[in-house]
Design an enzyme around this catalytic site. Structure first.
Site, mmCIF file in Angstrom:
data_model
loop_
_atom_site.group_PDB
_atom_site.id
_atom_site.type_symbol
_atom_site.label_atom_id
_atom_site.label_comp_id
_atom_site.label_asym_id
_atom_site.label_seq_id
_atom_site.Cartn_x
_atom_site.Cartn_y
_atom_site.Cartn_z
ATOM 1 C CD GLU A 246 -42.560 -84.222 -63.329
ATOM 2 O OE1 GLU A 246 -42.115 -84.332 -64.490
ATOM 3 O OE2 GLU A 246 -42.543 -85.158 -62.493
ATOM 4 C CB CYS B 35 -39.466 -90.904 -64.515
ATOM 5 S SG CYS B 35 -38.050 -91.412 -63.539
ATOM 6 C CG HIS C 194 -39.134 -86.399 -62.849
ATOM 7 N ND1 HIS C 194 -40.365 -86.975 -62.658
ATOM 8 C CD2 HIS C 194 -38.224 -87.317 -62.463
ATOM 9 C CE1 HIS C 194 -40.212 -88.188 -62.159
ATOM 10 N NE2 HIS C 194 -38.913 -88.427 -62.042
HETATM 11 N N1 GLN Z 1 -39.022 -96.600 -60.495
HETATM 12 C C1 GLN Z 1 -38.220 -96.063 -61.553
HETATM 13 C C2 GLN Z 1 -36.776 -95.936 -61.140
HETATM 14 O O1 GLN Z 1 -36.454 -95.994 -59.998
HETATM 15 C C3 GLN Z 1 -38.774 -94.728 -62.018
HETATM 16 C C4 GLN Z 1 -38.708 -93.669 -60.992
HETATM 17 C C5 GLN Z 1 -39.620 -92.508 -61.278
HETATM 18 O O2 GLN Z 1 -40.516 -92.601 -62.100
HETATM 19 N N2 GLN Z 1 -39.425 -91.401 -60.595
HETATM 20 O O3 GLN Z 1 -35.920 -95.789 -61.965
#
Ligand code: GLN
Length: 554
Positions: free
Chosen positions: A516, A388, A514
């Site tokens: 995970e 992410c 994600h």
């Molecule tokens: N801050 C980034 C976004 O809002 C990544 C978010 C995250 O890593 N969960 O896109």
């Protein structure tokens, strides 16, 4: 006969592991061929966990259907190897919102709307709706907080009413308490448990089982004393002593007879354990036990992030690395490096690691250190997995350091970046509050045939969960490809970039989703597994940049 309910409450203090007890009871029922699921009640006033600081409250766990939930939901999924819908995390705000909405809609026909019966009815109807709607044999419900908290009172009252309405053969209460040992005398003290049970009884709940947390197994005489004072049968006072891994807790409870006792109470005598289920479960528990990996080669991983001060803030990432280590035959060693302290000194700080992992994150603080870490991974060839935020900042690092675009940035940190390689896409509204406004939940992702990602997953289509707002800016995709970074996974009809890789490096992969949240004991998420294999192969020293492809996973 309808569903049975196991209600898990907590006493003495928070942090005793109610979630592990609830998950373990559910696991034991699942291993007895029962259709089970779990619900977490969070009595706080936040609508969901989405707006809560991970350093104070632990990670925000995202469900398939996009719920931003308490991290206990992740425990349930990992123990049961089963997806939990967002409806399985109930908060005070959700309950009150429904009641207030019904009141505004004239749903109460002029009645004075009160906690009893209207709020308690709403709580009960949610629990019954889940048990009935999902055709469950048993629903395990964990009530967050500690008995005596003002916020949890309406929930405990609803659970009390449910026992009266469903009947004692359909409802069991498990109360989790603590028996501290005083170091000087070495004696297990029962008073905190006695007081906590008294508090529970004061609000009308007599527990059927006590799960007593303690360092060493509860002594017989301690059990007897607790039984006498709390009116719980001696065999139902269960020692919940420290275990090398939380996955051993089901066995600890099983050995004390909880399954037979529960099924007898529920009138389900004659049900047998699933031997095949236990075999599989024991194999998984064995592979995750500390010590299981002692002779495995190490995979030394630097986890670079902003929320490194609380172990729980990346709990699913830690679990995913463990699952991957067990599958890859590597002993995963994780060091958490505060990204803020890394800016300008990434090479020095990351030397000696076999891999760099950047998990999700938000905001400006520490972003520079992450970009330095990704740039160092690109330059040195040390395996990199970015999740992410770690995907987005890998793109920024690549633009700045490999493509010479000094003004490249993410508009999350630099709204006026000369080259906004990560930004909000047209149509994505800025603002609109913080709660529930991110891109959330699972979607299908297409992987390019023949790419490293497709080899890692052994497939060209996967489904993964998301929690983010910003996106890779597609108009730069061609320049990146010419420079050697390929976007090999997409969603949203090809519009949204999901996977990046640099094929000229040993292992350099970023994922916008994600992974995970999709990793389970015994069923590791493949990107983690490939990363851990690469990190183990890289050993401790920083390898030279080589033209080796992402390793194939059988
Ligand atoms: N801050 C980034 C976004 O809002 C990544 C978010 C995250 O890593 N969960 O896109």
């Amino acid at each position: 006969m309808g569903a049975r309910y196991v209600f898990v409450t907590g006493g003495v203090m928070s942090g005793l592991g109610k979630g592990v007890v609830a998950s373990s009871v559910a696991k034991l029922l699942q291993l007895s061929n029962q259709k089970v699921s779990c619900v977490k009640i969070d009595p706080y006033l936040n609508y969901d966990a989405g707006t809560m600081n991970p350093v104070a409250h632990g990670e925000v766990f995202v469900t398939e259907d996009g719920g931003e939930c308490d991290m206990d939901i992740g425990n349930y999924e990992r123990f049961l190897n089963q997806d939990m819908p967002r409806s399985h995390n109930i908060t005070t705000a959700q309950v009150y919102s429904s009641v207030i909405e019904a009141e505004r809609g004239g749903g109460y026909l002029g009645a004075c709307v009160q906690i009893i019966p209207h709020v308690t009815d709403e709580i009960k109807s949610r629990l019954r709706g889940i048990a009935g709607g999902e055709g469950l044999d048993t629903l395990v419900v964990e009530c967050g907080g500690t008995v005596g908290d003002i916020e949890s009172l309406p929930f405990l009252e609803a659970l009390r009413q449910m026992r009266a309405e469903e009947g004692p053969r359909s409802v069991a209460f498990v109360h989790v308490t603590l028996a501290p040992s005083l170091e000087v005398v070495g004696e297990q003290k029962t008073k905190p448990t006695q007081h906590s049970v008294q508090e529970l009884r004061r609000i009308g709940i007599q527990p059927d089982y006590l799960a007593v947390r303690c360092t060493a197994p509860l002594e017989e005489k301690t059990k007897e004393k607790i039984a006498l004072f709390s009116n719980v049968a001696r065999q139902d006072v269960l020692s919940c002593h420290d275990a090398p891994t939380i996955f051993q807790v089901p066995q600890i409870l099983y050995d004390q007879g909880i399954v037979g006792s529960l099924l007898t109470k529920f009138g389900k005598v004659g049900l047998v354990d699933s031997a095949a289920g236990w075999d599989g479960w024991n194999r998984i528990v064995g592979s995750l036990a500390p010590g299981a990996g002692e002779r495995r080669p190490p995979a030394r991983i630097a986890m670079v992030g902003k929320y490194v001060s609380l172990a729980d803030s990346y709990v699913s990432v830690n679990h995913a690395l463990e699952h991957a280590g067990a599958a890859a035959g590597a002993r995963v060693e994780i060091d958490w490096l505060d990204s803020e302290a890394l800016e300008g000194r990434a090479a020095e700080a990351l030397s000696g690691y076999g891999g760099v992992l950047v998990p999700g994150g938000f905001g400006t603080r520490g972003a520079g250190g992450i970009i330095s870490a990704a740039a160092h991974a690109l330059a040195s060839g040390i395996p990199y997995l970015g999740i992410c935020f770690g995907f987005q900042l890998a793109a920024v690092a690549f633009a700045r350091h490999e493509l010479g675009m000094g003004g490249a940035g993410s508009t999350e940190m630099e709204p006026d970046a000369a080259d906004p390689v990560v930004c909000l896409l047209p149509g994505q509204a800025a603002g609109g509050g913080t709660g529930g406004t991110l891109r959330l939940g699972a979607c299908d992702i297409e992987l390019e045939g023949g790419s490293g990602a497709a080899r890692v997953y052994g497939s060209t289509s996967i489904r993964r969960r998301h929690r983010h707002r910003y996106e890779f800016n597609n108009s730069y995709a061609r320049r990146f490809a010419e420079g050697g970074m390929r976007f090999t996974g997409r969603s949203g009809g090809g519009r949204l970039m999901e996977v990046l890789e640099v094929p000229s490096r040993r292992f350099f992969m970023g994922v916008q989703y994600h992974p995970e949240f999709s990793s389970r004991p015994g069923f590791p998420e493949k990107a983690f597994e490939a990363f851990v294999r690469a990190a183990a192969a890289a050993g401790g020293g920083a390898p030279a940049p080589g033209a080796q492809p992402i390793p194939e996973i059988s």
